[in-house]
Design a protein around this motif. Structure first.
Motif, PDB file in Angstrom:
ATOM      1  N   TRP A 161       0.800  -1.206  -0.022  1.00  0.00           N
ATOM      2  CA  TRP A 161       0.023   0.202  -0.082  1.00  0.00           C
ATOM      3  C   TRP A 161       0.827   1.322  -0.137  1.00  0.00           C
ATOM      4  CZ3 TRP A 161      -0.773   4.125   3.317  1.00  0.00           C
ATOM      5  CH2 TRP A 161      -2.113   4.870   2.873  1.00  0.00           C
ATOM      6  N   GLY A 165      -2.001   6.702  -5.457  1.00  0.00           N
ATOM      7  CA  GLY A 165      -3.159   6.059  -4.801  1.00  0.00           C
ATOM      8  C   GLY A 165      -3.542   4.931  -5.750  1.00  0.00           C
ATOM      9  N   ALA A 214      -6.123   4.853  -2.711  1.00  0.00           N
ATOM     10  CA  ALA A 214      -6.035   4.724  -1.183  1.00  0.00           C
ATOM     11  C   ALA A 214      -6.861   3.549  -0.779  1.00  0.00           C
ATOM     12  CB  ALA A 214      -6.400   5.791  -0.401  1.00  0.00           C
ATOM     13  N   GLN A 215      -7.845   2.964  -1.537  1.00  0.00           N
ATOM     14  CA  GLN A 215      -8.462   1.689  -1.267  1.00  0.00           C
ATOM     15  C   GLN A 215      -8.180   0.564  -1.988  1.00  0.00           C
ATOM     16  OE1 GLN A 215     -12.719   2.547  -1.150  1.00  0.00           O
ATOM     17  NE2 GLN A 215     -12.342   4.691  -0.631  1.00  0.00           N
ATOM     18  N   SER A 231      -6.620  -0.550   1.877  1.00  0.00           N
ATOM     19  CA  SER A 231      -5.614  -0.365   2.721  1.00  0.00           C
ATOM     20  C   SER A 231      -5.386  -1.292   3.731  1.00  0.00           C
ATOM     21  CB  SER A 231      -5.586   1.156   2.947  1.00  0.00           C
ATOM     22  OG  SER A 231      -6.640   1.439   3.983  1.00  0.00           O
ATOM     23  N   TRP A 253      -7.081   4.291   4.889  1.00  0.00           N
ATOM     24  CA  TRP A 253      -7.652   5.239   4.169  1.00  0.00           C
ATOM     25  C   TRP A 253      -8.930   6.115   4.768  1.00  0.00           C
ATOM     26  CZ3 TRP A 253     -12.859   5.494   2.365  1.00  0.00           C
ATOM     27  CH2 TRP A 253     -13.435   4.328   2.549  1.00  0.00           C
ATOM     28  N   GLU A 297      -7.934   9.896   6.090  1.00  0.00           N
ATOM     29  CA  GLU A 297      -7.381  11.002   5.401  1.00  0.00           C
ATOM     30  C   GLU A 297      -8.528  12.212   5.583  1.00  0.00           C
ATOM     31  OE1 GLU A 297      -5.487  11.711   1.204  1.00  0.00           O
ATOM     32  OE2 GLU A 297      -7.050  10.469   1.354  1.00  0.00           O
TER      33      GLU A 297
END
Length: 141
Positions: free
Chosen positions: A43, A52, A54-55, A57, A98, A101
């Motif tokens: 990740w 990214g 980000a998902q 994570s 994630w 954030e």
């Protein structure tokens, strides 16, 4: 075979089984730690290299278990970078990284109630960005 010798036989077999179970349990813990480390590293490389996505994570707990204890972030406005210790984040350990954030805001360029958002850069094992050390004007540097 006498009862006494059967008892010793079973006691030694039980002890051997216990030793094997303890060894297997330790190997499983090490395998989980290695898997958590690999997922956190994957990740982190994806975020640092491509920005990214980000998902998906790893969770905070997986990062800490894998040895990645800091999240490096950067402000969109003032470009200030910071290393946030994951141990200090007051969220459940199964929270995915994630999801942090939206709640992370820049303290340097905050004005009133508005604070610009930050974006996540990568996970690190140690604090790479040293926090600002305040020095009194009268002290020698």
């Amino acid at each position: 075979m006498s009862t006494k010798s059967r008892g010793r036989l079973f006691a030694s077999r039980i002890m051997g089984a216990k030793i094997r179970a303890d060894g297997a349990r330790q190997a499983a813990k090490e395998a989980i730690r290695a898997a958590d480390r690999a997922e956190a590293e994957m990740w982190s490389l994806r975020m640092e290299g491509y920005g990214g996505p980000a998902q998906p994570s790893p969770s905070i707990g997986q990062c800490l278990n894998g040895g990645y204890g800091f999240l490096q972030v950067k402000c969109h406005r003032c470009e200030t970078q910071a290393s946030i210790p994951l141990q200090a984040i007051r969220r459940p350990r199964d929270t995915e990284v994630w999801k942090l954030e939206p709640s992370l805001k820049c303290r340097n360029c905050r004005n009133g109630r508005h604070a610009p958002p930050v974006h996540m850069i990568k996970l690190t094992e140690t604090r790479e960005i040293v926090p600002y050390v305040w020095v009194h004007p009268e002290e020698e540097r």
